[in-house]
Design a protein around this motif. Structure first.
Motif, PDB file in Angstrom:
ATOM      1  N   GLY A  55       0.819  -1.213   0.000  1.00 12.36           N
ATOM      2  CA  GLY A  55       0.000   0.000   0.000  1.00 12.36           C
ATOM      3  C   GLY A  55       0.853   1.264   0.000  1.00 12.36           C
ATOM      4  N   PHE A  56       0.227   2.359  -0.408  1.00  8.88           N
ATOM      5  CA  PHE A  56       0.925   3.654  -0.468  1.00  8.88           C
ATOM      6  C   PHE A  56       0.729   4.438   0.830  1.00  8.88           C
ATOM      7  N   GLY A  57      -0.309   4.058   1.607  1.00  7.99           N
ATOM      8  CA  GLY A  57      -0.647   4.826   2.799  1.00  7.99           C
ATOM      9  C   GLY A  57      -1.768   5.812   2.499  1.00  7.99           C
ATOM     10  N   ARG A 141     -10.602 -13.176   0.220  1.00  8.09           N
ATOM     11  CA  ARG A 141     -10.239 -13.582   1.590  1.00  8.09           C
ATOM     12  C   ARG A 141     -10.700 -12.565   2.624  1.00  8.09           C
ATOM     13  N   LYS A 142     -10.821 -11.288   2.194  1.00  4.29           N
ATOM     14  CA  LYS A 142     -11.301 -10.269   3.132  1.00  4.29           C
ATOM     15  C   LYS A 142     -12.807 -10.393   3.318  1.00  4.29           C
ATOM     16  N   GLU A 143     -13.494 -10.938   2.322  1.00  7.80           N
ATOM     17  CA  GLU A 143     -14.958 -10.887   2.295  1.00  7.80           C
ATOM     18  C   GLU A 143     -15.644 -12.133   2.820  1.00  7.80           C
ATOM     19  N   ILE A 144     -14.916 -13.244   2.884  1.00  3.72           N
ATOM     20  CA  ILE A 144     -15.583 -14.498   3.264  1.00  3.72           C
ATOM     21  C   ILE A 144     -16.137 -14.416   4.694  1.00  3.72           C
ATOM     22  N   SER A 199     -20.989 -15.600  -6.245  1.00  6.05           N
ATOM     23  CA  SER A 199     -19.835 -15.033  -6.950  1.00  6.05           C
ATOM     24  C   SER A 199     -19.916 -13.516  -7.035  1.00  6.05           C
ATOM     25  N   LYS A 200     -18.742 -12.891  -6.962  1.00  2.00           N
ATOM     26  CA  LYS A 200     -18.664 -11.466  -7.297  1.00  2.00           C
ATOM     27  C   LYS A 200     -18.775 -11.359  -8.816  1.00  2.00           C
ATOM     28  N   ASN A 201     -19.379 -10.293  -9.300  1.00  2.00           N
ATOM     29  CA  ASN A 201     -19.438 -10.109 -10.756  1.00  2.00           C
ATOM     30  C   ASN A 201     -18.128  -9.455 -11.215  1.00  2.00           C
TER      31      ASN A 201
END
Ligand code: NAP
Length: 251
Positions: A55-57, A141-144, A199-201
């Motif tokens: 990440g850039f912050g 993995r963040k959403e499960i 599923s995500k679209n």
């Protein structure tokens, strides 16, 4: 920006981002390119262009990076669900006055006979799942973790890196990239007696085999719609990005 003085930042994470990087380095050899990865996935692709990872912050950090590195154009080729990064990129571009284009691959559309149900977000998708469904989750993995309190379900979860949240003991985790073979996806669904795909679209071709597998097996699909991203210039294809980048480089 001129082709020799510009510095283009490609925000990566998708297959298309890699294609943008390799096509741009061939088409504009005098232009400096940097490809940025979030670092969420450890096995990064080999690219013939300089990369940075992490990440850039936030907006301020990205703005600072843009100024220090002399970035003249950001190509946002992140995943359609990388909401935070796309918002930060648009805000930092506005703050610093650098150009930005987002590569927006087309969403998947249902075909005749498909049993899709649209969900506006992850909460809607969770509420749409039948009691005791056997669901295949194609979410990140963040959403499960948004689904794991539905312990009445059986969940088959596939992701590249382990999830941030513990899964219920009776769920199954498969650590791999999506298969591109429809038959393999059908075999996986049959093996775990999957009756619903969540599923995500995401759009694109690399993760489409599961959608075709659900169609062949006549399974219902709960399709999570994309977040609405900030208004910026957009392009639907790598070719269009190249055309716009070339145009900006010559002005
Ligand atoms: P996100 O929630 O939009 O980003 C969170 C933070 O990660 C950003 O604020 C940024 O940190 C950093 N980040 C993200 N992409 C970056 C990049 N290309 N270069 C440098 N830093 C980056 O996105 P996410 O956490 O990657 O994923 C959210 C959803 O998108 C999930 O569904 C995931 O499965 C999906 N996805 C994303 C990508 C992707 O291109 N990022 C690829 C595949 C799938 P700072 O604020 O510190 O700059």
């Amino acid at each position: 920006m001129t082709s020799s003085s510009g510095h283009i930042l490609i925000l990566a994470g998708t297959f298309e981002a890699r294609r943008v990087a390799s096509s741009l380095s061939n088409a504009m050899p005098d232009t400096r390119l940097t490809v940025s990865f979030s670092g969420a996935v450890r096995d990064l692709p080999e690219l013939a262009v300089p990369t940075r990872v992490g990440g850039f912050g936030g907006v301020a950090g990205l703005g600072d990076y843009i100024n220090r590195a002399g970035i003249s154009l950001i190509i946002d080729a992140t995943h359609p669900f990388a909401f935070q990064m796309s918002c930060n990129a648009a805000a930092a571009a506005e703050m610093t006055g650098c150009e930005i284009i987002r590569l927006e691959r087309a969403p998947w559309e249902p075909e005749a006979g498909d049993r899709w149900r649209s969900a506006a977000n992850f909460e809607d998708a969770k509420a749409a799942l039948d009691t005791e469904a056997r669901a295949f989750f194609a979410v990140g993995r963040k959403e499960i973790g948004r689904f794991t309190d539905r312990t009445d379900l059986f969940g088959l979860v596939r992701m590249i890196e382990p999830p941030k949240h513990a899964l219920p003991d009776h769920w199954k985790l498969v650590l791999s990239r999506p298969s591109q073979q429809v038959e393999e996806e059908m075999e996986l669904f049959a093996k775990y007696r999957i009756d619903t795909l969540v599923s995500k679209n995401s759009g694109g071709t690399r993760a489409y085999a599961k959608i075709a597998a659900a169609r062949n097996l006549k399974l219902p699909v709960i399709m999570i719609e994309r977040p609405r991203l900030p208004t910026t210039k957009t392009a639907e294809s790598v070719a269009e990005i190249l055309r716009i980048a070339g145009h900006l480089a010559n002005h």
